[in-house]
Design a protein around this motif. Structure first.
Motif, PDB file in Angstrom:
ATOM      1  N   LEU A 196       0.826  -1.208   0.000  1.00  0.00           N
ATOM      2  CA  LEU A 196       0.000   0.000   0.000  1.00  0.00           C
ATOM      3  C   LEU A 196       0.857   1.254   0.000  1.00  0.00           C
ATOM      4  N   TYR A 197       1.889   1.268   0.828  1.00  0.00           N
ATOM      5  CA  TYR A 197       2.769   2.440   0.910  1.00  0.00           C
ATOM      6  C   TYR A 197       3.474   2.675  -0.423  1.00  0.00           C
ATOM      7  N   ALA A 198       3.945   1.592  -1.045  1.00  0.00           N
ATOM      8  CA  ALA A 198       4.612   1.717  -2.348  1.00  0.00           C
ATOM      9  C   ALA A 198       3.626   2.168  -3.418  1.00  0.00           C
ATOM     10  N   ALA A 199       2.401   1.683  -3.362  1.00  0.00           N
ATOM     11  CA  ALA A 199       1.402   2.004  -4.382  1.00  0.00           C
ATOM     12  C   ALA A 199       0.999   3.468  -4.345  1.00  0.00           C
ATOM     13  N   VAL A 200       0.709   3.963  -3.156  1.00  0.00           N
ATOM     14  CA  VAL A 200       0.197   5.334  -3.033  1.00  0.00           C
ATOM     15  C   VAL A 200       1.245   6.364  -3.421  1.00  0.00           C
ATOM     16  N   ARG A 201       2.509   6.018  -3.320  1.00  0.00           N
ATOM     17  CA  ARG A 201       3.580   6.942  -3.696  1.00  0.00           C
ATOM     18  C   ARG A 201       4.096   6.671  -5.117  1.00  0.00           C
ATOM     19  N   HIS A 202       3.433   5.795  -5.839  1.00  0.00           N
ATOM     20  CA  HIS A 202       3.888   5.476  -7.188  1.00  0.00           C
ATOM     21  C   HIS A 202       3.205   6.381  -8.216  1.00  0.00           C
ATOM     22  N   PRO A 203       3.941   6.843  -9.227  1.00  0.00           N
ATOM     23  CA  PRO A 203       3.356   7.723 -10.240  1.00  0.00           C
ATOM     24  C   PRO A 203       2.096   7.168 -10.903  1.00  0.00           C
ATOM     25  N   ALA A 204       2.021   5.849 -11.090  1.00  0.00           N
ATOM     26  CA  ALA A 204       0.846   5.278 -11.748  1.00  0.00           C
ATOM     27  C   ALA A 204      -0.430   5.580 -10.974  1.00  0.00           C
ATOM     28  N   VAL A 205      -0.394   5.400  -9.656  1.00  0.00           N
ATOM     29  CA  VAL A 205      -1.563   5.676  -8.824  1.00  0.00           C
ATOM     30  C   VAL A 205      -1.793   7.174  -8.692  1.00  0.00           C
ATOM     31  N   GLU A 221     -10.290  14.900  -4.353  1.00  0.00           N
ATOM     32  CA  GLU A 221     -10.620  13.806  -3.446  1.00  0.00           C
ATOM     33  C   GLU A 221     -10.453  12.409  -4.056  1.00  0.00           C
ATOM     34  N   ASN A 222     -10.050  12.314  -5.305  1.00  0.00           N
ATOM     35  CA  ASN A 222     -10.058  11.001  -5.959  1.00  0.00           C
ATOM     36  C   ASN A 222      -9.245   9.950  -5.219  1.00  0.00           C
ATOM     37  N   LEU A 223      -7.968  10.213  -4.983  1.00  0.00           N
ATOM     38  CA  LEU A 223      -7.137   9.223  -4.303  1.00  0.00           C
ATOM     39  C   LEU A 223      -7.554   9.065  -2.846  1.00  0.00           C
ATOM     40  N   GLY A 224      -7.885  10.179  -2.191  1.00  0.00           N
ATOM     41  CA  GLY A 224      -8.309  10.100  -0.797  1.00  0.00           C
ATOM     42  C   GLY A 224      -9.518   9.197  -0.618  1.00  0.00           C
ATOM     43  N   ARG A 225     -10.442   9.249  -1.576  1.00  0.00           N
ATOM     44  CA  ARG A 225     -11.644   8.412  -1.502  1.00  0.00           C
ATOM     45  C   ARG A 225     -11.327   6.951  -1.835  1.00  0.00           C
ATOM     46  N   GLU A 226     -10.644   6.721  -2.951  1.00  0.00           N
ATOM     47  CA  GLU A 226     -10.382   5.339  -3.361  1.00  0.00           C
ATOM     48  C   GLU A 226      -9.467   4.622  -2.374  1.00  0.00           C
ATOM     49  N   LEU A 227      -8.605   5.356  -1.726  1.00  0.00           N
ATOM     50  CA  LEU A 227      -7.757   4.774  -0.690  1.00  0.00           C
ATOM     51  C   LEU A 227      -8.611   4.133   0.400  1.00  0.00           C
ATOM     52  N   LEU A 228      -9.715   4.783   0.735  1.00  0.00           N
ATOM     53  CA  LEU A 228     -10.613   4.252   1.754  1.00  0.00           C
ATOM     54  C   LEU A 228     -11.579   3.219   1.173  1.00  0.00           C
ATOM     55  N   LYS A 294       2.912   8.316   5.850  1.00  0.00           N
ATOM     56  CA  LYS A 294       3.395   6.982   6.230  1.00  0.00           C
ATOM     57  C   LYS A 294       2.611   6.439   7.423  1.00  0.00           C
ATOM     58  N   ALA A 295       2.352   7.292   8.408  1.00  0.00           N
ATOM     59  CA  ALA A 295       1.597   6.865   9.585  1.00  0.00           C
ATOM     60  C   ALA A 295       0.148   6.542   9.224  1.00  0.00           C
ATOM     61  N   TYR A 296      -0.428   7.346   8.348  1.00  0.00           N
ATOM     62  CA  TYR A 296      -1.811   7.156   7.917  1.00  0.00           C
ATOM     63  C   TYR A 296      -1.975   5.831   7.176  1.00  0.00           C
ATOM     64  N   LEU A 297      -1.077   5.547   6.262  1.00  0.00           N
ATOM     65  CA  LEU A 297      -1.167   4.301   5.493  1.00  0.00           C
ATOM     66  C   LEU A 297      -0.937   3.088   6.386  1.00  0.00           C
ATOM     67  N   TYR A 299      -1.749   2.915   9.519  1.00  0.00           N
ATOM     68  CA  TYR A 299      -3.011   2.779  10.269  1.00  0.00           C
ATOM     69  C   TYR A 299      -4.062   2.074   9.422  1.00  0.00           C
ATOM     70  N   LEU A 300      -4.220   2.516   8.174  1.00  0.00           N
ATOM     71  CA  LEU A 300      -5.229   1.925   7.303  1.00  0.00           C
ATOM     72  C   LEU A 300      -4.926   0.459   6.992  1.00  0.00           C
ATOM     73  N   ALA A 301      -3.671   0.152   6.713  1.00  0.00           N
ATOM     74  CA  ALA A 301      -3.299  -1.219   6.362  1.00  0.00           C
ATOM     75  C   ALA A 301      -3.581  -2.192   7.488  1.00  0.00           C
ATOM     76  N   ARG A 302      -3.490  -1.718   8.720  1.00  0.00           N
ATOM     77  CA  ARG A 302      -3.657  -2.596   9.896  1.00  0.00           C
ATOM     78  C   ARG A 302      -5.030  -2.459  10.544  1.00  0.00           C
ATOM     79  N   HIS A 303      -5.928  -1.773   9.890  1.00  0.00           N
ATOM     80  CA  HIS A 303      -7.275  -1.599  10.417  1.00  0.00           C
ATOM     81  C   HIS A 303      -8.062  -2.910  10.267  1.00  0.00           C
ATOM     82  N   GLU A 304      -8.922  -3.200  11.236  1.00  0.00           N
ATOM     83  CA  GLU A 304      -9.704  -4.435  11.186  1.00  0.00           C
ATOM     84  C   GLU A 304     -10.588  -4.501   9.943  1.00  0.00           C
ATOM     85  N   ALA A 305     -11.129  -3.360   9.536  1.00  0.00           N
ATOM     86  CA  ALA A 305     -11.975  -3.348   8.340  1.00  0.00           C
ATOM     87  C   ALA A 305     -11.165  -3.661   7.087  1.00  0.00           C
ATOM     88  N   THR A 306      -9.915  -3.200   7.045  1.00  0.00           N
ATOM     89  CA  THR A 306      -9.043  -3.526   5.917  1.00  0.00           C
ATOM     90  C   THR A 306      -8.733  -5.016   5.908  1.00  0.00           C
TER      91      THR A 306
END
Length: 532
Positions: A196-205, A221-228, A294-297, A299-306
């Motif tokens: 996830l960390y590599a993806a969000v910082r990659h030019p393609a995404v 909001e595009n990436l912010g929304r799709e990230l969630l 980095k902290a946000y990603l 958190y999201l990666a380790r969230h129970e819903a994820t």
């Protein structure tokens, strides 16, 4: 626990059910096959249960595992599983780096080197036509599916490509190949948090979801929304306020067109305390942007819903269209207990009782049916008179065109949520007609020069010879091509195809020459072949 509810793009996703139904057979392939337009298909049910209720399915555990894990399952893979034992084979596949994939790697390097480059390298190599890199990667997927020895790994690359999806066409086309090997292929059986960390910082995404223009003065909001919504917690676990805050946290994370790499622009970053669901960060200065991300990603990666979202994605892909909540919950726990390890989740999934009992519960997608038919013809490599610079689609002959007709060219889905993976999406009437058309092309159009084989015919490749008992050949062909032991009532139909107008019980030279093709067309068009 209930399955996730449809997202805001459900109208597109559901209407795109029966994806292949939106394309019709054409007399000649287009220069660059475009993805089908959506929406065009009727609204279909949320799930189709009982895919094999009318069939008497008999299959070995080894064949079941091969059909679900290998992009193109064959008898030799099933035999390898039987020889090693299920658990040992799974563990070997999970340790994918120890498996040499020399043939696949060499073919891609020789004919589709654009697919192995960074965006900047592709830009130079293609003489500023770097969009060709995305198409090279698309073509390379079929080659890897046919020749790989890393069966589980390649299947996971495709699975996670639908999760963190970037189309091979569009705004990020020249960076998709780089994304494929730098993110998907690097972490397909690794840590999802790292992926996830590599993806969000990659030019393609970043480019695909417009984060290069996301700034404090003009938030996008595009990436912010799709990230969630797509990548992590899923619909129902966040609010519109969370989407807004997610977008603000992502401001300044952009792209340098000169160096063609990710860059962070402090002047564009929103400063101030951020709260997204249970995540908070002071974000006190512009310099805090990278650390906050980095902290946000993490958190999201380790969230129970994820964890639940990822577990359901994998269970839907490898077990059934409607995996039980019990299995999903157990896999989610494995995910969290093992530091977001995708390998750990897959091991638990493939060794689960629910997986063992899911024979006949998944329907194949076109990439799998085409790759399997190509592989069963036993090609020795790729032979082409063209190059990636001149004609990318021509490298694999009619294969890319046939995949286009079925609406499943690798990474060519036009919506940001990746190709669908449930039977309802591949069972529309035209989808089946497109498959049957493809079967006819693969079986009856003669030898495919781009996929050379030492065997001169389908009959020789499959060991069908004059003098063999027709009943024996019928039983062997159906078992070797589908992995199922067909009941006699259906074997009789296959035997009748082999026999044709003949009256004997053994194959004649004429029957081998003229009847094997129609027989294969029947087998490849059957639900036995279509059931994963």
């Amino acid at each position: 626990m209930t399955p996730p509810q449809p997202s805001r793009r459900a109208a597109l996703g559901i209407a795109a059910g029966g994806l292949a139904a939106t394309t019709l057979a054409r007399s000649a392939p287009p220069a660059f096959a475009a993805p089908p337009a959506v929406p065009m298909a009727p609204v279909l049910p949320a799930a189709i249960d009982g895919l094999a209720d009318s069939l008497d399915l008999s299959s070995s555990p080894a064949w079941h595992l091969a059909r679900r894990v290998a992009p193109a399952p064959t008898p030799s893979i099933a035999k390898e599983i039987e020889r090693l034992g299920r658990t040992a084979w799974i563990d070997r596949q999970l340790a994918w780096k120890k498996i040499k994939d020399t043939k696949a790697d060499k073919i891609v390097a020789k004919h589709l080197s654009y697919a192995t480059m960074t965006g900047a390298q592709a830009y130079r190599a293609t003489k500023k036509q770097a969009w060709k890199a995305g198409k090279a990667m698309s073509v390379s997927r079929t080659i890897r599916q046919v020749f790989t020895k890393r069966y589980l790994y390649e299947s996971m690359v495709d699975t996670m490509s639908d999760h963190l999806y970037v189309s091979a066409e569009g705004k990020a086309a020249e960076f998709v190949a780089w994304f494929d090997w730098a993110v998907l292929r690097t972490y397909a059986l690794g840590s999802f948090a790292s992926m996830l960390y590599a993806a969000v910082r990659h030019p393609a995404v970043l480019l695909n979801l417009d984060n290069d223009v996301n700034s404090k003065d003009s938030p996008n909001e595009n990436l912010g929304r799709e990230l969630l919504e797509l990548y992590t917690v899923g619909v129902g676990n966040y609010t519109e306020d969370d989407v807004r805050a997610s977008a603000l946290l992502l401001t300044g994370h952009s792209f340098d067109w000169t160096k063609r790499v990710y860059t962070y622009r402090p002047a564009d970053h929103h400063v101030g305390a951020i709260r997204v669901m249970g995540f908070t960060h002071p974000n006190a200065t512009a310099a805090d942007g990278p650390a906050a991300l980095k902290a946000y990603l993490a958190y999201l990666a380790r969230h129970e819903a994820t964890a639940t979202h990822i577990a359901r994605r994998l269970a839907t892909r490898f077990v059934s269209d409607t995996p039980s909540d019990k299995l999903v919950d157990r896999l989610a726990k494995v995910y969290l207990d093992n530091g977001t390890s995708l390998a750990a989740v897959m091991r638990a999934l493939l060794l689960s009782d629910e997986f063992a009992g899911s024979v006949g519960a998944k329907w194949r997608r076109p990439q799998e049916t085409v790759a399997t038919m190509v592989k069963l013809r036993k090609p020795s490599g790729i032979h082409t008179k063209t190059t990636q610079a001149k004609n990318l689609w021509g490298i694999t002959g009619t294969v890319q065109w046939l995949l286009h007709l079925q609406g499943h060219q690798p990474r060519m889905w036009p919506v940001v949520d990746g190709y669908p993976d449930q039977a309802r999406d591949w069972l529309a009437t035209q989808a089946l007609l497109s498959h049957w058309y493809t079967v006819n092309a693969r079986v009856n159009w003669g030898n495919d020069k781009e996929w050379p084989s030492e065997y001169k015919s389908w009959a020789s490749a499959l060991g069908v010879k004059k003098g063999q008992a027709i009943s024996t050949v019928a039983a062997k062909l159906t078992r070797d091509l589908t992995g199922y032991t067909w009941p006699q009532v259906h074997l009789d139909v296959v035997a009748a195809r082999l026999k044709g107008d003949g009256t004997g019980t053994t194959l004649t030279a004429s029957q081998v020459k003229y009847n094997v093709g129609p027989t294969l067309h029947f087998v490849f068009s059957s639900p036995y072949f279509m059931l994963r």
